[in-house]
Design a protein around this motif. Structure first.
Motif, short mmCIF file in Angstrom:
data_model
loop_
_atom_site.label_atom_id
_atom_site.label_comp_id
_atom_site.label_asym_id
_atom_site.label_seq_id
_atom_site.Cartn_x
_atom_site.Cartn_y
_atom_site.Cartn_z
N CYS A 227 0.83 -1.21 0.00
CA CYS A 227 0.00 0.00 0.00
C CYS A 227 0.86 1.26 0.00
O CYS A 227 0.58 2.23 -0.72
CB CYS A 227 -0.94 0.00 1.21
N TYR A 228 1.92 1.25 0.80
CA TYR A 228 2.82 2.41 0.84
C TYR A 228 3.46 2.65 -0.52
O TYR A 228 3.45 3.77 -1.04
CB TYR A 228 3.90 2.18 1.90
N ARG A 229 4.00 1.59 -1.10
CA ARG A 229 4.73 1.73 -2.37
C ARG A 229 3.82 2.15 -3.51
O ARG A 229 4.24 2.85 -4.44
CB ARG A 229 5.42 0.40 -2.72
N LEU A 230 2.55 1.77 -3.44
CA LEU A 230 1.60 2.09 -4.50
C LEU A 230 0.81 3.36 -4.21
O LEU A 230 -0.06 3.74 -4.99
CB LEU A 230 0.64 0.92 -4.74
N GLY A 231 1.09 4.00 -3.08
CA GLY A 231 0.44 5.28 -2.77
C GLY A 231 -0.99 5.15 -2.30
O GLY A 231 -1.77 6.10 -2.42
N ILE A 232 -1.37 4.01 -1.76
CA ILE A 232 -2.72 3.81 -1.21
C ILE A 232 -2.65 4.01 0.30
O ILE A 232 -1.68 3.61 0.95
CB ILE A 232 -3.23 2.40 -1.55
N ALA A 233 -3.66 4.65 0.86
CA ALA A 233 -3.68 4.92 2.30
C ALA A 233 -3.54 3.63 3.08
O ALA A 233 -4.26 2.66 2.83
CB ALA A 233 -4.97 5.64 2.69
N LEU A 234 -2.60 3.60 4.04
CA LEU A 234 -2.38 2.40 4.83
C LEU A 234 -3.61 2.05 5.64
O LEU A 234 -4.26 2.93 6.21
CB LEU A 234 -1.20 2.60 5.78
N PRO A 235 -3.94 0.76 5.71
CA PRO A 235 -5.10 0.36 6.53
C PRO A 235 -4.75 0.32 8.01
O PRO A 235 -3.59 0.13 8.39
CB PRO A 235 -5.42 -1.04 6.00
N THR A 236 -5.77 0.49 8.83
CA THR A 236 -5.64 0.23 10.26
C THR A 236 -5.73 -1.28 10.46
O THR A 236 -6.73 -1.90 10.09
CB THR A 236 -6.76 0.93 11.04
N VAL A 237 -4.68 -1.87 11.03
CA VAL A 237 -4.59 -3.33 11.13
C VAL A 237 -5.11 -3.77 12.49
O VAL A 237 -4.59 -3.35 13.53
CB VAL A 237 -3.14 -3.81 10.95
N VAL A 238 -6.14 -4.60 12.50
CA VAL A 238 -6.69 -5.15 13.75
C VAL A 238 -5.74 -6.23 14.24
O VAL A 238 -5.53 -7.25 13.58
CB VAL A 238 -8.10 -5.73 13.53
N ALA A 239 -5.14 -6.01 15.42
CA ALA A 239 -4.13 -6.94 15.94
C ALA A 239 -4.45 -7.29 17.38
O ALA A 239 -4.98 -6.46 18.14
CB ALA A 239 -2.73 -6.32 15.84
N GLY A 240 -4.11 -8.51 17.78
CA GLY A 240 -4.31 -8.94 19.15
C GLY A 240 -3.34 -8.26 20.09
O GLY A 240 -2.18 -8.01 19.73
N ASP A 241 -3.79 -7.96 21.30
CA ASP A 241 -2.93 -7.22 22.23
C ASP A 241 -1.79 -8.07 22.78
O ASP A 241 -1.00 -7.59 23.60
CB ASP A 241 -3.76 -6.63 23.37
N ASN A 242 -1.69 -9.35 22.34
CA ASN A 242 -0.52 -10.14 22.73
C ASN A 242 0.76 -9.61 22.09
O ASN A 242 1.87 -9.89 22.55
CB ASN A 242 -0.72 -11.60 22.33
N LEU A 243 0.60 -8.82 21.00
CA LEU A 243 1.75 -8.19 20.35
C LEU A 243 2.07 -6.81 20.93
O LEU A 243 3.03 -6.16 20.51
CB LEU A 243 1.50 -8.05 18.85
N LYS A 244 1.27 -6.37 21.88
CA LYS A 244 1.48 -5.05 22.47
C LYS A 244 2.55 -5.17 23.56
O LYS A 244 2.30 -5.07 24.76
CB LYS A 244 0.17 -4.54 23.08
N ILE A 245 3.77 -5.37 23.10
CA ILE A 245 4.91 -5.56 24.00
C ILE A 245 5.76 -4.30 23.98
O ILE A 245 5.68 -3.50 23.04
CB ILE A 245 5.74 -6.79 23.58
N PRO A 246 6.57 -4.07 25.00
CA PRO A 246 7.36 -2.84 25.06
C PRO A 246 8.20 -2.63 23.80
O PRO A 246 8.73 -3.57 23.21
CB PRO A 246 8.26 -3.07 26.29
#
Length: 821
Positions: A227-246
Motif C-alpha cells: 500500500c505504501y509503495r503504490l500510494g494507497i492509504a495504509l489500513p488500520t490493522v486489527v491486531a491482538g494485544d498479545n503483540l502489544k509488547i514494550p
C-alpha cells in the motif's frame, strides 16, 4: 505415464510486479528468475536496498532520500483519507468518544450502577436523595468517560508522523528483503484494479476492508509495504494485544496497528467501544485490515472464519450507521514461512510462548536466510452493502434495493455473517498462487516410497501443476523456465532440514526429512482437490480389501453414504463447493473419469448434472478404478488419498480417545473432565499409537486438527460441555449417556455401541500398510491404551458437589502432561 486428458496449456496471465526496496520490476506472468551463482544478477536484485557493509555511501544516500521524502517516498499524496499528520490520534479519540452509541452505553452503565447502589441503601438516609443520586450519577459517568478514554488511547492506531512512516517503511523493507530475497510479487492487473477501486472509494469516502489469510507475522508487513509503495492509504490493522509488547508494540501502533483483547468476556463498555471505533473508521473512509481466520494458521491451510471483528464491520453497514464499505479478500503465499518450526512445537502440544521483544529479535536470525519470495494476490473488491442486500433479497424474495430496510432476526444475522465469512475464504482460495515449495512438499508426501528420483520428482511436479491449473488454480514460477530449474530453486528454499538429498546413487534421490513440517506446504494445495480426495477415500473402503476389480467395485449408494459421512466430519476443516453433495459428487466422478482415474458404470449413457437427484435415485451406478489407473500403480488414486489420510487418522484418533472417557465405575458416572487435559491426553495416546505402529501419521497428533475433531464431537452430541464460571478456566467434558460404551465383567471397555460404530465408520477409510492392519488384536490394544490414558483423567475429575479442581491437582496434572508432550 500418458498425459492426463485435462492437462491444458496455462492461460496467459497479467504480468507480475516484484517490489525490492526502491525497485519495482515487471515480469511476464509466471516469470522465473534464472538460477545463478551467488555473485550473479540475483544477488544484485537484493542489492537494490543498499547495505552498510557493502556500500556505506549508498546506504547513507538511500537513508537521506527517505528522510527528505524524495519522490514517492514522501507519502504525502495518498489515495484515501488524510493520515500521518500531527493531531491524528487526538482527532480520532475525539470522534470515537463522541459516537452516540458509546455515550448511550456509558449512561446505561451509570444508571445500572446507580440502581445497585440504591438497592444497597447508600441513599436511604440522605436528606435530599434526588440531588445526591444526580451527583453520584454524574460522578459515575465521569469515571466511565475517563475509563473509555484510556481504553481508546490504548486501542487506536496513532498515525501521527509522516517522517516516522517513511522510516518504518525503509526499516521494514530492509528486513523483509533480507529474508525474502526475491521480494514481494503482485499481479499488475490486480494492482491497477485496486488503485482504481481505491480512487473511487476515496471520492465516496468509503473504506476498503482488506481481509487477508493469515500464515505469518509477515502478512501484515507485506500488505502495508504494498500500500505504501503504490500510494494507497495504509489500513488500520486489527491486531491482538498479545503483540502489544514494550518498544515493538509502540512501533506497530504508530505504523498502523490497533489493539484489541483476545476475548471481550462480558465487558459491555469495551465491546461498545470497539464497535464505536469500527464505526468511526468506516464512516470517515479509513481503510481497515483484519484477518478472516483470526489467528495464524499453523497447518498451512485456511482455517474456518472467525466472526468477531467481521461481525462489528458487518453491523456498521447493516445498521445503516455506515453507508458502504469495500471488501477486498487477499491471499498471501510464501516460498517458505518463517515460523513453521515454532508452529510444529505448538501443534505437538508445547504451550505457545508469550510474545516479547527478545524472541522477536532472536527470530531475526532468519534474516540471513534466503526464503524466496512473498506472493500477494488481490481478489476483485466488492461492495459489502450490495452483498448484504443480495443475500437478504435471496432469503426474503424481495428486491435488493429494499432488502436492507427489513428487520433481521438473530438467526438470519448469524446466517448472513457465516455466508460472508465463507465467501471471503472462497475468494481467497480463488486467487491463491501455489508456490514451488508447496508443489514439492505435496509430491513428496503423496508417494508411497521413502524417496523419489529426480526424474520422477520432475514428472510428478509437472503433473501436479497441470492438475492445479485444470482445477482453476494458479501456479507461480512455471511458464518460461524448465521444471528442473524451478524444483532446484524450491529445494534450496526448503533446505536440507526439510528435504534430504542423496547424490552418490545412480540417480539423485530426494526424501522427506521433516514430514510434519512439510505437511504445512502440502496443506496449501489440498483445497483444490478436496472433492476428489473425499471420493477416493470413500472408494478406498473397497479397494483396501484387495482382490480383483469386481471385489473392489463400490456401488453408488455405498459411495454416496461414505462421501457424505466424510464430508460431514470434515466440515470444520475444509471449504466445499456450494452446489450441494449430490451435484458435487457427480461432477467429481465425471472429472476423475475423464482423467482416467476411475471407471463409472451407469444404466444411462451419461449423467445429467441438472437432474442429479433423479440420476442418483433411478440409475444403477457403480464406481471402480480404471484399467489405466491399475496399470499405473494407482499413483493418481493414491495421491488423492494421501492428501486426506492424515486428517482421517487424526479424527479417528480423537474418536478413539473418547472411549477413554468411559467412567471406570458407577461413582464416576457423573464426573466432568478438564477438556484441555483430555485433548492433551489424546496427543499422548496418539504418540503412543504412532510409535507402536497403530497410527500411520505422526502429524495426526497435531493440536489444531484434534481440536477441530473435538468440536465435531460436541456438534454431533457425542460429548457434553460445561462452561467454567471461573475466568480463564477450561471447560469440562463428558460422554453423552447414549454414546457411553459399556464395561465388561473384568472392567474392560466393550468395543460396541454407537461410539464404536462411529469409530469403525471412520476407520473404513483409514490407510492400511505393511506396518498396520485392522483386527481384533489391534482393537484390544488400542482400547486398552485409551482406557489407561482415560483413567488418569478420572483421578482428577470434577465430581458434582466437589466444586472446581483443586489448584495443586491442576498443577500436578499439568506438569505431568507437559513432561510427556
Amino acid at each position: 505415464m500418458p498425459p492426463s486428458k485435462t492437462n491444458v496449456l496455462p492461460q496467459p496471465s497479467a504480468p507480475d510486479l516484484d517490489i525490492l526496496g526502491d525497485q519495482v520490476t515487471i515480469h511476464p506472468g509466471g516469470y522465473v528468475e534464472p538460477t545463478v551463482p551467488d555473485d550473479g544478477p540475483e544477488r544484485n536484485i537484493v542489492g537494490h536496498m543498499a547495505r552498510f557493509r557493502e556500500s556505506p555511501l549508498d546506504f547513507l544516500r538511500e537513508i537521506s532520500l527517505y528522510i527528505s521524502g524524495t519522490g514517492w517516498r514522501a507519502y504525502d499524496h495518498v489515495i484515501g483519507q488524510p493520515i500521518y499528520y500531527p493531531g491524528f490520534s487526538d482527532n480520532m479519540k475525539t470522534m470515537v468518544m463522541r459516537t452516540p452509541m458509546l455515550q448511550q452505553r456509558i449512561h446505561e452503565l451509570a444508571d445500572k450502577r446507580l440502581e445497585v447502589e440504591e438497592k444497597e441503601g447508600l441513599f436511604a438516609y440522605a436528606p435530599d436523595q434526588n440531588q445526591l443520586k444526580s451527583k453520584r450519577r454524574n460522578e459515575i459517568v465521569a469515571s466511565l468517560q475517563e475509563v473509555a478514554l484510556g481504553l481508546t488511547d490504548g486501542m487506536i492506531c496513532k498515525m501521527e508522523s509522516n517522517r516516522f512512516i517513511r522510516f518504518a517503511y525503509y526499516s521494514a523493507t530492509q528486513l523483509l528483503t533480507r529474508a525474502y530475497h526475491q521480494g514481494i510479487h503482485v499481479s499488475s492487473e490486480e494492482v491497477l484494479r485496486l488503485r482504481s477501486v481505491a480512487e473511487t472509494a476515496a471520492k465516496n469516502k468509503h473504506s476498503i476492508i482488506f481481509l487477508p489469510c493469515h500464515r505469518s507475522h509477515v502478512d501484515y508487513v507485506s500488505l502495508q509495504l504494498i500500500c505504501y509503495r503504490l500510494g494507497i492509504a495504509l489500513p488500520t490493522v486489527v491486531a491482538g494485544d498479545n503483540l502489544k509488547i514494550p518498544v515493538l508494540g509502540t512501533f506497530l501502533q504508530h505504523a498502523g496497528a490497533m489493539w484489541i483483547r483476545r476475548s471481550f468476556g462480558n465487558d459491555a463498555l469495551y465491546t461498545t467501544l470497539v464497535q464505536a471505533y469500527m464505526d468511526t473508521l468506516l464512516q470517515n473512509g479509513f481503510n481497515v485490515e483484519c484477518f478472516i481466520e483470526g489467528g495464524r494458521s499453523r497447518t498451512g491451510k485456511l482455517l474456518s472464519p472467525k466472526f468477531g471483528i467481521l461481525s462489528f464491520l458487518m453491523d456498521s453497514v447493516l445498521s445503516g450507521r455506515v453507508e458502504d464499505a469495500i471488501i477486498c479478500p487477499v491471499s498471501t503465499q510464501y516460498d517458505k514461512v518463517v515460523e513453521t518450526e515454532s508452529y510444529i512445537s505448538e501443534l505437538l502440544g508445547q504451550p505457545k510462548p508469550q510474545e516479547n521483544l527478545k524472541d522477536f529479535l532472536s527470530a531475526s536470525s532468519v534474516l540471513s536466510l534466503k526464503l524466496g519470495r512473498v506472493d500477494v494476490r488481490f481478489h476483485e473488491p466488492w461492495s459489502l452493502r450490495s452483498f448484504i442486500a443480495e443475500q437478504r433479497a435471496r432469503v426474503s424474495d424481495v428486491k435488493p434495493s429494499s432488502a436492507l430496510s427489513d428487520p433481521l432476526s438473530p438467526q438470519s444475522r448469524i446466517r448472513l455473517l457465516r455466508t460472508l465469512g465463507y465467501k471471503v475464504l472462497s475468494d481467497i482460495n480463488a486467487v491463491s498462487v501455489v508456490m514451488p515449495t508447496a508443489l514439492i512438499g505435496t509430491v513428496l508426501l503423496t508417494l508411497r516410497g521413502r524417496g523419489v528420483g529426480k526424474s520422477e520428482l520432475i514428472r510428478r511436479v509437472e503433473w501436479l501443476s497441470a492438475r492445479v491449473r485444470a482445477k482453476g488454480g494458479r501456479v507461480a514460477h512455471f511458464a518460461g523456465a524448465p521444471t528442473s530449474t524451478i524444483i532446484e530453486r524450491g529445494l534450496d528454499v526448503l533446505g536440507p532440514g526439510l528435504v534430504g538429498r542423496i547424490d552418490d546413487l545412480p540417480e539423485t534421490t530426494y526424501y522427506a526429512v521433516d514430514r510434519f513440517q512439510l505437511s504445512f506446504y502440502r496443506n496449501m494445495t489440498i483445497h483444490l482437490f478436496i472433492s476428489e480426495a473425499l471420493v477416493c477415500a470413500a472408494m478406498y473402503t473397497k479397494v483396501k480389501q484387495g482382490g480383483g476389480p469386481d471385489n473392489q467395485r463400490i456401488s453408488f449408494e455405498a459411495l454416496y453414504e461414505q462421501v457424505g459421512f466424510l464430508s460431514s466430519i470434515f466440515r470444520g476443516e475444509f471449504i466445499y463447493p456450494t452446489a450441494g453433495l449430490l451435484p458435487n459428487l457427480h461432477r467429481t466422478l465425471l472429472g476423475l473419469e475423464s482423467d482416467g482415474v476411475i471407471h463409472v458404470t451407469s444404466s444411462d449413457t451419461g449423467m445429467d448434472l441438472d437432474d442429479a437427484a433423479n440420476t442418483a435415485a433411478h440409475n444403477t451406478l457403480s464406481v471402480e478404478l480404471s484399467t489405466m489407473e491399475r496399470k499405473n500403480g494407482r499413483e493418481n488414486f493414491d495421491f488423492y488419498n494421501f492428501l486426506l489420510w492424515p486428517f482421517i487418522e487424526s479424527t479417528w484418533l480423537g474418536a478413539v480417545s473418547l472411549m477413554g472417557l468411559t467412567p471406570p465405575g458407577p461413582q464416576q458416572s457423573d464426573a466432568w473432565l478438564d477438556i484441555r487435559q483430555a485433548q492433551e491426553m489424546t496427543q499422548i495416546l496418539g504418540k503412543t499409537l504412532y510409535f507402536q505402529g497403530d497410527l500411520s501419521y505422526f502429524e495426526a497428533v497435531n493440536k489444531e486438527t484434534l481440536k477441530n475433531a473435538y468440536q465435531l464431537f460436541v456438534e454431533e452430541g457425542i460429548v457434553l460441555i460445561r462452561k467454567s464460571s471461573i475466568k480463564n478456566s477450561p471447560s469440562a467434558i463428558r460422554l453423552a449417556a447414549d454414546w457411553t460404551p459399556q464395561r465388561g465383567s473384568n472392567g474392560s471397555i466393550i468395543p460396541e455401541g454407537r461410539l464404536w460404530d462411529f469409530i469403525e465408520k471412520i476407520a473404513k477409510s483409514r490407510r492400511e500398510g505393511k506396518n498396520r492392519r485392522d483386527g481384533a488384536t489391534v482393537s484390544t490394544r488400542v482400547l486398552r491404551l485409551a482406557d489407561l490414558v482415560g483413567k488418569e483423567l478420572f483421578e482428577i475429575a470434577v465430581v458434582p458437589g466437589d466444586g472446581e479442581l483443586l489448584e495443586d491437582q491442576r498443577r500436578r496434572a499439568r506438569r505431568k502432561q507437559e513432561a510427556r508432550l
